[in-house]
Design a protein around this motif. Structure first.
Motif, PDB file in Angstrom:
ATOM      1  N   THR A 210       0.832  -1.208   0.000  1.00  0.00           N
ATOM      2  CA  THR A 210       0.000   0.000   0.000  1.00  0.00           C
ATOM      3  C   THR A 210       0.867   1.259   0.000  1.00  0.00           C
ATOM      4  N   ALA A 211       1.927   1.254   0.796  1.00  0.00           N
ATOM      5  CA  ALA A 211       2.805   2.422   0.882  1.00  0.00           C
ATOM      6  C   ALA A 211       3.534   2.687  -0.425  1.00  0.00           C
ATOM      7  N   ALA A 212       3.794   1.624  -1.207  1.00  0.00           N
ATOM      8  CA  ALA A 212       4.519   1.774  -2.476  1.00  0.00           C
ATOM      9  C   ALA A 212       3.588   2.003  -3.666  1.00  0.00           C
ATOM     10  N   THR A 213       2.280   1.930  -3.439  1.00  0.00           N
ATOM     11  CA  THR A 213       1.328   2.086  -4.543  1.00  0.00           C
ATOM     12  C   THR A 213       1.207   3.543  -4.967  1.00  0.00           C
ATOM     13  N   ILE A 214       1.369   3.775  -6.268  1.00  0.00           N
ATOM     14  CA  ILE A 214       1.236   5.124  -6.831  1.00  0.00           C
ATOM     15  C   ILE A 214      -0.217   5.424  -7.138  1.00  0.00           C
ATOM     16  N   VAL A 215      -0.878   4.488  -7.819  1.00  0.00           N
ATOM     17  CA  VAL A 215      -2.265   4.679  -8.221  1.00  0.00           C
ATOM     18  C   VAL A 215      -2.891   3.319  -8.507  1.00  0.00           C
ATOM     19  N   THR A 216      -4.196   3.212  -8.312  1.00  0.00           N
ATOM     20  CA  THR A 216      -4.952   2.023  -8.710  1.00  0.00           C
ATOM     21  C   THR A 216      -6.074   2.453  -9.632  1.00  0.00           C
ATOM     22  N   ARG A 217      -6.400   1.591 -10.596  1.00  0.00           N
ATOM     23  CA  ARG A 217      -7.477   1.889 -11.540  1.00  0.00           C
ATOM     24  C   ARG A 217      -8.281   0.628 -11.794  1.00  0.00           C
ATOM     25  N   ASP A 218      -9.589   0.725 -11.647  1.00  0.00           N
ATOM     26  CA  ASP A 218     -10.464  -0.399 -11.965  1.00  0.00           C
ATOM     27  C   ASP A 218     -10.688  -0.439 -13.476  1.00  0.00           C
ATOM     28  N   LEU A 219     -10.466  -1.586 -14.072  1.00  0.00           N
ATOM     29  CA  LEU A 219     -10.596  -1.743 -15.515  1.00  0.00           C
ATOM     30  C   LEU A 219     -11.984  -2.256 -15.880  1.00  0.00           C
ATOM     31  N   THR A 220     -12.440  -1.895 -17.058  1.00  0.00           N
ATOM     32  CA  THR A 220     -13.751  -2.370 -17.524  1.00  0.00           C
ATOM     33  C   THR A 220     -13.664  -3.797 -18.044  1.00  0.00           C
ATOM     34  N   GLU A 221     -12.501  -4.206 -18.496  1.00  0.00           N
ATOM     35  CA  GLU A 221     -12.318  -5.551 -19.031  1.00  0.00           C
ATOM     36  C   GLU A 221     -12.329  -6.586 -17.912  1.00  0.00           C
ATOM     37  N   LYS A 222     -12.925  -7.734 -18.189  1.00  0.00           N
ATOM     38  CA  LYS A 222     -12.986  -8.821 -17.217  1.00  0.00           C
ATOM     39  C   LYS A 222     -11.926  -9.878 -17.554  1.00  0.00           C
ATOM     40  N   ALA A 223     -11.451 -10.551 -16.529  1.00  0.00           N
ATOM     41  CA  ALA A 223     -10.516 -11.661 -16.714  1.00  0.00           C
ATOM     42  C   ALA A 223     -11.285 -12.967 -16.654  1.00  0.00           C
ATOM     43  N   ARG A 224     -11.068 -13.827 -17.648  1.00  0.00           N
ATOM     44  CA  ARG A 224     -11.798 -15.082 -17.762  1.00  0.00           C
ATOM     45  C   ARG A 224     -11.118 -16.159 -16.911  1.00  0.00           C
ATOM     46  N   ILE A 225     -11.882 -16.702 -15.970  1.00  0.00           N
ATOM     47  CA  ILE A 225     -11.357 -17.712 -15.055  1.00  0.00           C
ATOM     48  C   ILE A 225     -10.956 -18.969 -15.829  1.00  0.00           C
ATOM     49  N   GLY A 226      -9.807 -19.526 -15.434  1.00  0.00           N
ATOM     50  CA  GLY A 226      -9.322 -20.732 -16.083  1.00  0.00           C
ATOM     51  C   GLY A 226      -8.502 -20.460 -17.320  1.00  0.00           C
ATOM     52  N   GLU A 227      -8.205 -19.193 -17.591  1.00  0.00           N
ATOM     53  CA  GLU A 227      -7.427 -18.825 -18.764  1.00  0.00           C
ATOM     54  C   GLU A 227      -6.292 -17.894 -18.348  1.00  0.00           C
ATOM     55  N   SER A 228      -5.483 -17.478 -19.309  1.00  0.00           N
ATOM     56  CA  SER A 228      -4.438 -16.491 -19.056  1.00  0.00           C
ATOM     57  C   SER A 228      -4.957 -15.111 -19.449  1.00  0.00           C
ATOM     58  N   TYR A 229      -4.702 -14.131 -18.601  1.00  0.00           N
ATOM     59  CA  TYR A 229      -5.133 -12.753 -18.864  1.00  0.00           C
ATOM     60  C   TYR A 229      -3.913 -11.908 -19.201  1.00  0.00           C
ATOM     61  N   LYS A 230      -3.960 -11.231 -20.346  1.00  0.00           N
ATOM     62  CA  LYS A 230      -2.859 -10.367 -20.744  1.00  0.00           C
ATOM     63  C   LYS A 230      -3.117  -8.956 -20.238  1.00  0.00           C
ATOM     64  N   ALA A 231      -2.268  -8.507 -19.325  1.00  0.00           N
ATOM     65  CA  ALA A 231      -2.383  -7.159 -18.766  1.00  0.00           C
ATOM     66  C   ALA A 231      -1.367  -6.245 -19.441  1.00  0.00           C
ATOM     67  N   SER A 232      -1.753  -5.002 -19.648  1.00  0.00           N
ATOM     68  CA  SER A 232      -0.874  -4.029 -20.297  1.00  0.00           C
ATOM     69  C   SER A 232      -0.613  -2.859 -19.364  1.00  0.00           C
TER      70      SER A 232
END
Length: 290
Positions: A210-232
């Protein structure tokens, strides 16, 4: 002057210069071999991966007219991608006269996609609500959906199932069985490298993160369970990326938000002094300072 050089370049003061540095990434690709009885019926190549990525989940592609020989092998996991081709093989058999076509409807577009086909067999019960059954896809992140308008009876009922005892139907019968894909919300988290190094992240406390976090953003895209999610990675004001531009996450079955972490470093601050001279560019050094 336009100059390309591997390490350095001498740029003249009296004219514009375009300095070009070229980089190449160590890339990997996944080659999916689709086999039926020792014969290759198709090949699919997935590109855009980085060598060294770990635990990459690969899903068997649907092949029209063919059923997976073993539905429990709907996905395979590559422990680590190496440079170049990474081969994965899925086994298929021809679709029989009696089969179950497992399908998913995209909730955003309404488009129906076939997940896989399972052939019917005697002395077998097909029940998507029973764990371990051939029609149970919960292990791959799917939930049986009897409400879809295109579901075939009896799979348009909550307790729908079919049992074949000594014989299969005498006429061609193809059951449409629908599923919804389970997903997780995704949150982008930017971490300050000066406050928490990547190699210290696994042992860091929640307070340190938490102390090292600069910013958080909630994304509209969902991650599909049981698969690999590509984050950018995303742009963060006053910070430069200190990490890969993209990375893959294995999406486990959980209700928690999937947090994707990227590391950044603060940009150096300094003073910029602009001197205005009169005279020609060719006579720059001798031109008087205004």
């Amino acid at each position: 002057a336009d100059v390309t050089n591997f390490t350095s370049v001498d740029a003249p003061n009296s004219e514009d210069a375009l300095i070009v540095y070229r980089f190449s990434e160590v890339t990997a690709q996944i080659v999916i071999k689709q086999m039926a009885g020792g014969t290759e019926i198709g090949t699919k190549t997935l590109t855009g991966y980085r060598a060294g990525l770990k635990n990459v989940v690969v899903t068997a592609p649907f092949v029209d007219g063919y059923a997976l020989s073993d539905i429990t092998k709907l996905t395979q996991t590559i422990s680590e991608l190496r440079n170049g081709d990474n081969e994965v093989t899925f086994e298929y058999v021809a679709e029989g006269d009696v089969s179950f076509r497992l399908k998913e409807r995209n909730p955003d577009t309404g488009k129906v996609e076939t997940i896989a086909i399972v052939n019917g067999a005697t002395n077998t019960t097909y029940d998507p609500n029973t764990t371990g059954n051939a029609l149970d896809l919960s292990g791959s992140g799917y939930t049986f959906d009897h409400t879809d308008a295109d579901a075939t009876d009896p799979f348009n009922k909550a307790d729908g199932k079919v049992e074949f005892t000594t014989a299969l139907p005498s006429t061609k019968t193809h059951y449409n069985v629908f599923y919804t894909k389970n997903t997780r919300n995704v949150q982008f988290v930017a971490i300050d490298s000066a406050k928490l190094a990547q190699d210290a992240f696994d042992t860091a406390t929640s307070e340190q993160i938490t102390a090292a976090t600069i910013v958080t953003r909630d994304l509209t895209e969902k991650a599909r369970i049981g698969e690999s999610y590509k984050a950018s990675a995303q742009s963060v004001d006053r910070y430069a990326l200190d990490d890969q531009i993209s990375k893959y996450y294995v999406v486990d079955d959980s209700q928690d938000t999937l947090k994707v972490y990227f590391w950044y470093r603060a940009k150096n601050a300094g003073t910029v002094t602009v001197h205005y001279h009169y005279g020609s560019a060719a006579d720059h050094d001798a031109a008087a300072l205004l």
